[in-house]
Design a protein around this motif. Sequence first.
Motif, PDB file in Angstrom:
ATOM      1  N   ASN A  58       1.044  -1.226   0.089  1.00 46.60           N
ATOM      2  CA  ASN A  58       0.073   0.074   0.003  1.00 46.60           C
ATOM      3  C   ASN A  58       0.952   1.393   0.137  1.00 46.60           C
ATOM      4  OD1 ASN A  58      -2.411  -1.586  -0.049  1.00 46.60           O
ATOM      5  ND2 ASN A  58      -2.850  -1.353   2.244  1.00 46.60           N
ATOM      6  N   ALA A  59       1.916   1.334   0.744  1.00 51.17           N
ATOM      7  CA  ALA A  59       2.919   2.365   0.633  1.00 51.17           C
ATOM      8  C   ALA A  59       3.545   2.767  -0.633  1.00 51.17           C
ATOM      9  CB  ALA A  59       3.862   2.151   1.878  1.00 51.17           C
ATOM     10  N   ARG A  60       3.845   1.629  -1.296  1.00 47.12           N
ATOM     11  CA  ARG A  60       4.276   1.694  -2.571  1.00 47.12           C
ATOM     12  C   ARG A  60       3.368   2.391  -3.772  1.00 47.12           C
ATOM     13  NH1 ARG A  60       8.989   2.031  -5.717  1.00 47.12           N
ATOM     14  NH2 ARG A  60       8.460   2.019  -7.840  1.00 47.12           N
ATOM     15  N   LYS A  61       1.797   1.806  -3.562  1.00 49.34           N
ATOM     16  CA  LYS A  61       0.926   2.227  -4.440  1.00 49.34           C
ATOM     17  C   LYS A  61       0.649   3.829  -4.040  1.00 49.34           C
ATOM     18  CE  LYS A  61      -1.436  -2.029  -4.890  1.00 49.34           C
ATOM     19  NZ  LYS A  61      -2.549  -3.035  -4.669  1.00 49.34           N
ATOM     20  N   GLN A  62       0.775   3.964  -2.910  1.00 40.75           N
ATOM     21  CA  GLN A  62       0.470   5.513  -2.455  1.00 40.75           C
ATOM     22  C   GLN A  62       1.513   6.557  -3.063  1.00 40.75           C
ATOM     23  OE1 GLN A  62      -2.370   6.926  -1.213  1.00 40.75           O
ATOM     24  NE2 GLN A  62      -1.305   8.853  -1.739  1.00 40.75           N
ATOM     25  N   ALA A  63       2.861   5.747  -2.807  1.00 42.79           N
ATOM     26  CA  ALA A  63       3.975   6.659  -3.429  1.00 42.79           C
ATOM     27  C   ALA A  63       3.940   6.923  -4.866  1.00 42.79           C
ATOM     28  CB  ALA A  63       5.334   6.037  -2.888  1.00 42.79           C
ATOM     29  N   GLU A  64       3.563   5.993  -5.440  1.00 40.97           N
ATOM     30  CA  GLU A  64       3.316   5.836  -6.776  1.00 40.97           C
ATOM     31  C   GLU A  64       2.157   6.966  -7.409  1.00 40.97           C
ATOM     32  OE1 GLU A  64       2.901   1.907  -8.234  1.00 40.97           O
ATOM     33  OE2 GLU A  64       4.788   1.404  -8.027  1.00 40.97           O
ATOM     34  N   ALA A  65       1.231   6.949  -6.658  1.00 35.97           N
ATOM     35  CA  ALA A  65       0.364   7.982  -7.164  1.00 35.97           C
ATOM     36  C   ALA A  65       0.545   9.299  -6.648  1.00 35.97           C
ATOM     37  CB  ALA A  65      -1.081   7.324  -6.288  1.00 35.97           C
ATOM     38  N   ASP A  66       1.237   9.500  -5.506  1.00 35.02           N
ATOM     39  CA  ASP A  66       1.658  10.815  -5.257  1.00 35.02           C
ATOM     40  C   ASP A  66       2.748  11.330  -6.245  1.00 35.02           C
ATOM     41  OD1 ASP A  66       0.192  10.611  -2.931  1.00 35.02           O
ATOM     42  OD2 ASP A  66       1.775  10.248  -1.679  1.00 35.02           O
ATOM     43  N   ALA A  67       3.839  10.306  -6.864  1.00 30.12           N
ATOM     44  CA  ALA A  67       4.831  10.959  -7.677  1.00 30.12           C
ATOM     45  C   ALA A  67       4.035  11.102  -9.175  1.00 30.12           C
ATOM     46  CB  ALA A  67       5.530   9.812  -7.996  1.00 30.12           C
ATOM     47  N   ALA A  68       3.021  10.428  -9.358  1.00 29.72           N
ATOM     48  CA  ALA A  68       2.113  10.483 -10.609  1.00 29.72           C
ATOM     49  C   ALA A  68       1.549  11.850 -10.580  1.00 29.72           C
ATOM     50  CB  ALA A  68       1.255   9.453 -10.977  1.00 29.72           C
ATOM     51  N   ALA A  69       1.167  12.372  -9.596  1.00 33.10           N
ATOM     52  CA  ALA A  69       0.152  13.468  -9.274  1.00 33.10           C
ATOM     53  C   ALA A  69       1.238  14.841  -9.392  1.00 33.10           C
ATOM     54  CB  ALA A  69      -0.695  13.419  -8.156  1.00 33.10           C
ATOM     55  N   GLU A  70       2.413  14.603  -9.178  1.00 30.90           N
ATOM     56  CA  GLU A  70       3.357  15.671  -9.303  1.00 30.90           C
ATOM     57  C   GLU A  70       4.306  15.504 -10.304  1.00 30.90           C
ATOM     58  OE1 GLU A  70       5.908  15.124  -5.663  1.00 30.90           O
ATOM     59  OE2 GLU A  70       4.313  15.407  -4.276  1.00 30.90           O
ATOM     60  N   GLY A  71       3.774  14.640 -11.119  1.00 31.02           N
ATOM     61  CA  GLY A  71       4.474  14.596 -12.561  1.00 31.02           C
ATOM     62  C   GLY A  71       5.983  13.983 -12.524  1.00 31.02           C
ATOM     63  N   ARG A  72       6.343  13.217 -11.360  1.00 31.49           N
ATOM     64  CA  ARG A  72       7.584  12.353 -11.560  1.00 31.49           C
ATOM     65  C   ARG A  72       7.342  11.074 -11.313  1.00 31.49           C
ATOM     66  NH1 ARG A  72       8.605  11.261  -6.064  1.00 31.49           N
ATOM     67  NH2 ARG A  72       6.982  12.344  -4.622  1.00 31.49           N
ATOM     68  N   SER A  73       8.527  10.576 -11.586  1.00 33.53           N
ATOM     69  CA  SER A  73       8.357   8.864 -11.288  1.00 33.53           C
ATOM     70  C   SER A  73       9.417   8.460 -10.174  1.00 33.53           C
ATOM     71  CB  SER A  73       9.066   8.282 -12.702  1.00 33.53           C
ATOM     72  OG  SER A  73      10.107   8.665 -12.844  1.00 33.53           O
ATOM     73  N   LEU A  74       9.017   7.466  -9.686  1.00 33.88           N
ATOM     74  CA  LEU A  74       9.825   6.741  -8.655  1.00 33.88           C
ATOM     75  C   LEU A  74      11.033   5.767  -9.259  1.00 33.88           C
ATOM     76  CD1 LEU A  74       7.124   5.465  -6.013  1.00 33.88           C
ATOM     77  CD2 LEU A  74       8.298   7.572  -5.805  1.00 33.88           C
ATOM     78  N   PRO A  75      11.944   5.675  -8.246  1.00 31.50           N
ATOM     79  CA  PRO A  75      13.042   4.810  -8.690  1.00 31.50           C
ATOM     80  C   PRO A  75      12.390   3.424  -8.617  1.00 31.50           C
ATOM     81  CG  PRO A  75      13.288   5.712  -6.651  1.00 31.50           C
ATOM     82  CD  PRO A  75      12.034   6.689  -7.074  1.00 31.50           C
ATOM     83  N   PRO A  76      12.809   2.447  -9.509  1.00 31.27           N
ATOM     84  CA  PRO A  76      12.382   0.980  -9.386  1.00 31.27           C
ATOM     85  C   PRO A  76      12.189   0.468  -8.048  1.00 31.27           C
ATOM     86  CG  PRO A  76      14.025   1.315 -10.942  1.00 31.27           C
ATOM     87  CD  PRO A  76      14.080   2.467 -10.164  1.00 31.27           C
ATOM     88  N   ARG A  77      11.347  -0.440  -7.960  1.00 29.48           N
ATOM     89  CA  ARG A  77      11.094  -0.965  -6.443  1.00 29.48           C
ATOM     90  C   ARG A  77      12.460  -1.902  -6.276  1.00 29.48           C
ATOM     91  NH1 ARG A  77       5.683  -3.486  -5.380  1.00 29.48           N
ATOM     92  NH2 ARG A  77       5.083  -1.892  -6.804  1.00 29.48           N
ATOM     93  N   GLU A  78      12.411  -2.425  -5.056  1.00 33.18           N
ATOM     94  CA  GLU A  78      13.477  -3.619  -4.902  1.00 33.18           C
ATOM     95  C   GLU A  78      13.311  -4.389  -5.735  1.00 33.18           C
ATOM     96  OE1 GLU A  78      14.755  -4.738  -0.978  1.00 33.18           O
ATOM     97  OE2 GLU A  78      13.710  -2.853  -0.010  1.00 33.18           O
ATOM     98  N   ALA A  79      14.313  -5.381  -6.021  1.00 35.84           N
ATOM     99  CA  ALA A  79      14.052  -6.465  -6.995  1.00 35.84           C
ATOM    100  C   ALA A  79      13.194  -7.450  -6.281  1.00 35.84           C
ATOM    101  CB  ALA A  79      15.365  -6.786  -7.198  1.00 35.84           C
ATOM    102  N   VAL A  80      13.514  -7.519  -4.896  1.00 40.07           N
ATOM    103  CA  VAL A  80      12.568  -8.656  -4.153  1.00 40.07           C
ATOM    104  C   VAL A  80      11.936  -8.091  -3.187  1.00 40.07           C
ATOM    105  CG1 VAL A  80      12.878 -10.805  -2.916  1.00 40.07           C
ATOM    106  CG2 VAL A  80      14.669 -10.539  -4.662  1.00 40.07           C
ATOM    107  N   THR A  81      10.607  -8.200  -3.065  1.00 45.17           N
ATOM    108  CA  THR A  81       9.621  -7.401  -2.127  1.00 45.17           C
ATOM    109  C   THR A  81       9.544  -8.273  -1.032  1.00 45.17           C
ATOM    110  OG1 THR A  81       7.704  -8.748  -3.013  1.00 45.17           O
ATOM    111  CG2 THR A  81       8.278  -6.614  -4.288  1.00 45.17           C
ATOM    112  N   LEU A  82       9.218  -7.696  -0.006  1.00 45.47           N
ATOM    113  CA  LEU A  82       8.761  -8.565   1.493  1.00 45.47           C
ATOM    114  C   LEU A  82       8.071  -9.779   1.017  1.00 45.47           C
ATOM    115  CD1 LEU A  82       9.114  -8.688   4.395  1.00 45.47           C
ATOM    116  CD2 LEU A  82       7.266  -7.255   4.707  1.00 45.47           C
ATOM    117  N   ARG A  83       6.808  -9.634   0.180  1.00 47.29           N
ATOM    118  CA  ARG A  83       6.156 -10.765  -0.096  1.00 47.29           C
ATOM    119  C   ARG A  83       6.890 -11.857  -0.314  1.00 47.29           C
ATOM    120  NH1 ARG A  83       0.837 -11.793  -0.920  1.00 47.29           N
ATOM    121  NH2 ARG A  83       0.383  -9.561  -0.811  1.00 47.29           N
TER     122      ARG A  83
END
Length: 107
Positions: A58-83
């Motif tokens: 959820n934190a990643r989705k929120q960060a992606e949404a915030d970044a998109a709203a500000e017109g920027r992109s996030l760095p790629p997520r970690e190669a291996v997730t906690l899941r």
Amino acid sequence: MIYKFKSKAAGDVIMMEPSGDHVLRIIGKVPAPKGIIEPADMPAAIQAIERAIVDEENARKQAEADAAAEGRSLPPREAVTLRQRAWPLVDMMKRAHADDKEIVWGV
């Protein structure tokens, strides 16, 4: 350090120190060279890991949404997730709990 989680109910699960420390903290354990997870503690531990996975996603989705709203992109997520990192240990806990067997490491 390498964590080697062992149980009579499942095959061994190996994690490098940063991932092992993170998962142990999630389940309320202090990272240590030796330890045990009792069967009675496993349902709460599984629930804590699953909650942390959802929180991370959820934190990643929120960060992606915030970044998109500000017109920027996030760095790629970690190669291996906690899941992905935690799934083998969660599976081990489910099997160990069903067989009423503890999980140990460092012994």
